[in-house]
Design a protein around this motif. Sequence first.
Motif, PDB file in Angstrom:
ATOM      1  N   ALA A  15      -1.635  -6.929   5.819  1.00 11.87           N
ATOM      2  CA  ALA A  15      -1.568  -5.499   6.124  1.00 11.87           C
ATOM      3  C   ALA A  15      -1.284  -4.717   4.851  1.00 11.87           C
ATOM      4  CB  ALA A  15      -0.499  -5.222   7.174  1.00 11.87           C
ATOM      5  N   LEU A  16      -1.653  -3.455   4.904  1.00  6.60           N
ATOM      6  CA  LEU A  16      -1.519  -2.559   3.765  1.00  6.60           C
ATOM      7  C   LEU A  16      -0.874  -1.264   4.228  1.00  6.60           C
ATOM      8  CD1 LEU A  16      -2.489  -2.169   0.737  1.00  6.60           C
ATOM      9  CD2 LEU A  16      -4.441  -0.960   1.731  1.00  6.60           C
ATOM     10  N   ALA A  17       0.103  -0.791   3.477  1.00  8.53           N
ATOM     11  CA  ALA A  17       0.720   0.515   3.720  1.00  8.53           C
ATOM     12  C   ALA A  17       0.436   1.388   2.506  1.00  8.53           C
ATOM     13  CB  ALA A  17       2.225   0.362   3.924  1.00  8.53           C
ATOM     14  N   ASP A  18      -0.219   2.532   2.739  1.00  4.51           N
ATOM     15  CA  ASP A  18      -0.490   3.509   1.682  1.00  4.51           C
ATOM     16  C   ASP A  18       0.511   4.645   1.834  1.00  4.51           C
ATOM     17  OD1 ASP A  18      -2.821   2.300   0.514  1.00  4.51           O
ATOM     18  OD2 ASP A  18      -3.984   2.979   2.243  1.00  4.51           O
ATOM     19  N   PHE A  19       1.450   4.769   0.882  1.00  2.00           N
ATOM     20  CA  PHE A  19       2.508   5.779   0.977  1.00  2.00           C
ATOM     21  C   PHE A  19       1.959   7.162   0.654  1.00  2.00           C
ATOM     22  CE2 PHE A  19       4.629   1.747  -0.074  1.00  2.00           C
ATOM     23  CZ  PHE A  19       5.361   1.600   1.097  1.00  2.00           C
ATOM     24  N   THR A  20       2.146   8.090   1.598  1.00  2.00           N
ATOM     25  CA  THR A  20       1.576   9.431   1.468  1.00  2.00           C
ATOM     26  C   THR A  20       2.623  10.502   1.208  1.00  2.00           C
ATOM     27  OG1 THR A  20       1.632   9.680   3.873  1.00  2.00           O
ATOM     28  CG2 THR A  20      -0.428   8.867   2.894  1.00  2.00           C
ATOM     29  N   SER A  21       3.882  10.229   1.552  1.00  2.00           N
ATOM     30  CA  SER A  21       4.946  11.217   1.366  1.00  2.00           C
ATOM     31  C   SER A  21       6.286  10.486   1.327  1.00  2.00           C
ATOM     32  CB  SER A  21       4.932  12.222   2.525  1.00  2.00           C
ATOM     33  OG  SER A  21       6.034  13.098   2.440  1.00  2.00           O
ATOM     34  N   ILE A  22       7.152  10.894   0.412  1.00  2.00           N
ATOM     35  CA  ILE A  22       8.491  10.300   0.331  1.00  2.00           C
ATOM     36  C   ILE A  22       9.492  11.400   0.000  1.00  2.00           C
ATOM     37  CG2 ILE A  22      10.002   8.690  -0.902  1.00  2.00           C
ATOM     38  CD1 ILE A  22       7.443   7.033  -1.548  1.00  2.00           C
ATOM     39  N   THR A  23      10.486  11.545   0.850  1.00  2.00           N
ATOM     40  CA  THR A  23      11.642  12.393   0.585  1.00  2.00           C
ATOM     41  C   THR A  23      12.832  11.432   0.571  1.00  2.00           C
ATOM     42  OG1 THR A  23      10.612  14.232   1.763  1.00  2.00           O
ATOM     43  CG2 THR A  23      12.993  14.388   1.324  1.00  2.00           C
ATOM     44  N   PRO A  24      13.322  11.076  -0.621  1.00  2.00           N
ATOM     45  CA  PRO A  24      14.326  10.007  -0.724  1.00  2.00           C
ATOM     46  C   PRO A  24      15.485  10.145   0.258  1.00  2.00           C
ATOM     47  CG  PRO A  24      13.626  10.702  -2.896  1.00  2.00           C
ATOM     48  CD  PRO A  24      13.001  11.656  -1.914  1.00  2.00           C
ATOM     49  N   LYS A  25      15.768   9.013   0.881  1.00  2.00           N
ATOM     50  CA  LYS A  25      16.894   8.810   1.799  1.00  2.00           C
ATOM     51  C   LYS A  25      16.730   9.472   3.165  1.00  2.00           C
ATOM     52  CE  LYS A  25      19.064   6.719  -1.567  1.00  2.00           C
ATOM     53  NZ  LYS A  25      19.125   5.290  -1.654  1.00  2.00           N
ATOM     54  N   THR A  26      15.665  10.305   3.362  1.00  2.00           N
ATOM     55  CA  THR A  26      15.530  10.992   4.652  1.00  2.00           C
ATOM     56  C   THR A  26      14.193  10.777   5.353  1.00  2.00           C
ATOM     57  OG1 THR A  26      14.790  13.056   3.638  1.00  2.00           O
ATOM     58  CG2 THR A  26      17.166  12.811   4.007  1.00  2.00           C
ATOM     59  N   ASN A  27      13.101  10.566   4.613  1.00  2.00           N
ATOM     60  CA  ASN A  27      11.797  10.457   5.257  1.00  2.00           C
ATOM     61  C   ASN A  27      10.793   9.794   4.333  1.00  2.00           C
ATOM     62  OD1 ASN A  27       8.899  11.850   5.363  1.00  2.00           O
ATOM     63  ND2 ASN A  27       9.683  11.758   7.442  1.00  2.00           N
ATOM     64  N   PHE A  28       9.908   9.013   4.932  1.00  2.00           N
ATOM     65  CA  PHE A  28       8.694   8.612   4.233  1.00  2.00           C
ATOM     66  C   PHE A  28       7.583   8.422   5.244  1.00  2.00           C
ATOM     67  CE2 PHE A  28      10.586   4.418   4.928  1.00  2.00           C
ATOM     68  CZ  PHE A  28       9.508   3.580   5.187  1.00  2.00           C
ATOM     69  N   GLN A  29       6.343   8.540   4.743  1.00  2.00           N
ATOM     70  CA  GLN A  29       5.169   8.437   5.584  1.00  2.00           C
ATOM     71  C   GLN A  29       4.159   7.529   4.907  1.00  2.00           C
ATOM     72  OE1 GLN A  29       3.772  12.433   6.404  1.00  2.00           O
ATOM     73  NE2 GLN A  29       5.871  13.155   6.708  1.00  2.00           N
ATOM     74  N   TYR A  30       3.377   6.850   5.737  1.00  2.00           N
ATOM     75  CA  TYR A  30       2.324   6.005   5.182  1.00  2.00           C
ATOM     76  C   TYR A  30       1.230   5.782   6.206  1.00  2.00           C
ATOM     77  CZ  TYR A  30       4.609   1.997   7.557  1.00  2.00           C
ATOM     78  OH  TYR A  30       5.169   1.143   8.473  1.00  2.00           O
ATOM     79  N   ALA A  31       0.066   5.417   5.688  1.00  2.00           N
ATOM     80  CA  ALA A  31      -1.053   4.994   6.527  1.00  2.00           C
ATOM     81  C   ALA A  31      -1.060   3.478   6.508  1.00  2.00           C
ATOM     82  CB  ALA A  31      -2.368   5.558   5.990  1.00  2.00           C
ATOM     83  N   ASP A  32      -1.159   2.880   7.690  1.00  2.00           N
ATOM     84  CA  ASP A  32      -1.081   1.436   7.860  1.00  2.00           C
ATOM     85  C   ASP A  32      -2.457   0.898   8.247  1.00  2.00           C
ATOM     86  OD1 ASP A  32       0.564  -0.979   8.133  1.00  2.00           O
ATOM     87  OD2 ASP A  32       0.049  -0.857  10.256  1.00  2.00           O
ATOM     88  N   ALA A  33      -2.777  -0.287   7.757  1.00  2.00           N
ATOM     89  CA  ALA A  33      -4.062  -0.903   8.102  1.00  2.00           C
ATOM     90  C   ALA A  33      -3.968  -2.415   7.990  1.00  2.00           C
ATOM     91  CB  ALA A  33      -5.162  -0.400   7.160  1.00  2.00           C
ATOM     92  N   PHE A  34      -4.743  -3.100   8.819  1.00  2.00           N
ATOM     93  CA  PHE A  34      -4.940  -4.525   8.618  1.00  2.00           C
ATOM     94  C   PHE A  34      -5.957  -4.686   7.493  1.00  2.00           C
ATOM     95  CE2 PHE A  34      -3.378  -4.430  12.984  1.00  2.00           C
ATOM     96  CZ  PHE A  34      -2.454  -5.467  12.958  1.00  2.00           C
ATOM     97  N   CYS A  35      -5.832  -5.760   6.733  1.00  2.00           N
ATOM     98  CA  CYS A  35      -6.704  -5.946   5.573  1.00  2.00           C
ATOM     99  C   CYS A  35      -6.795  -7.428   5.236  1.00  2.00           C
ATOM    100  CB  CYS A  35      -6.144  -5.164   4.378  1.00  2.00           C
ATOM    101  SG  CYS A  35      -4.517  -5.728   3.825  1.00  2.00           S
ATOM    102  N   ASP A  36      -7.455  -7.727   4.121  1.00  2.00           N
ATOM    103  CA  ASP A  36      -7.467  -9.099   3.625  1.00  2.00           C
ATOM    104  C   ASP A  36      -6.435  -9.233   2.501  1.00  2.00           C
ATOM    105  OD1 ASP A  36      -8.597  -8.107   1.245  1.00  2.00           O
ATOM    106  OD2 ASP A  36     -10.607  -8.844   1.712  1.00  2.00           O
ATOM    107  N   GLU A  37      -6.359 -10.420   1.909  1.00  2.00           N
ATOM    108  CA  GLU A  37      -5.332 -10.686   0.889  1.00  2.00           C
ATOM    109  C   GLU A  37      -5.505  -9.860  -0.383  1.00  2.00           C
ATOM    110  OE1 GLU A  37      -8.662 -13.637   0.341  1.00  2.00           O
ATOM    111  OE2 GLU A  37      -7.515 -12.956   2.065  1.00  2.00           O
ATOM    112  N   ASN A  38      -6.650  -9.175  -0.507  1.00  2.00           N
ATOM    113  CA  ASN A  38      -6.886  -8.309  -1.671  1.00  2.00           C
ATOM    114  C   ASN A  38      -6.723  -6.830  -1.342  1.00  2.00           C
ATOM    115  OD1 ASN A  38      -7.564 -10.473  -3.472  1.00  2.00           O
ATOM    116  ND2 ASN A  38      -9.473 -10.664  -2.334  1.00  2.00           N
TER     117      ASN A  38
END
Length: 168
Positions: free
Chosen positions: A79-102
């Motif tokens: 699986a792959l998580a692409d981080f789209t937004s981070i507010t340290p210690k309070t919030n983060f967002q990401y897009a998640d997907a199944f993928c291969d080892e690369n």
Amino acid sequence: MKTNLLFDFAVDRENSTVLVKREFAAMGDVVWDAFTKPEILDQWWAPQPWVSKTKYMNFEVGGTRLYVMCGPNGEEHWALADFTSITPKTNFQYADAFCDENGNINEEFPRSKWNLDFENQENTTLVNITIKHENLEDLEKIIEMGFKEGFTMALDHLEELIMQKNNS
């Protein structure tokens, strides 16, 4: 120490969304680190007896986490998580997907958008997780794959790790 910690798992089919509220008996920094540091994530992210192994993680906006969940019989689900937004210690967002080892996304499985909010309370931290799917069909596919059971097991394992740390 509070022992009746909040856990709520709801499926909003009208909005193709999963809503999870989970309270942990730890301060915010401990819980934040558990969700954002690969060496801690790998201790709890997969439902037992599966284990999570991070190939690489760059926790910053535009960064990614590529990881594999390994089953007891040698199964591997990447699986792959692409981080789209981070507010340290309070919030983060990401897009998640199944993928291969690369990290090549497997289009046969739905992607989802995760939003995690961390709220410090008196002696606990509440994590509000919203997982948005493109459509109801994608949501239903993930539910059928056992997402609720697997994610609940993983979150329970995190709570066990936190309790062990609190008692050591």
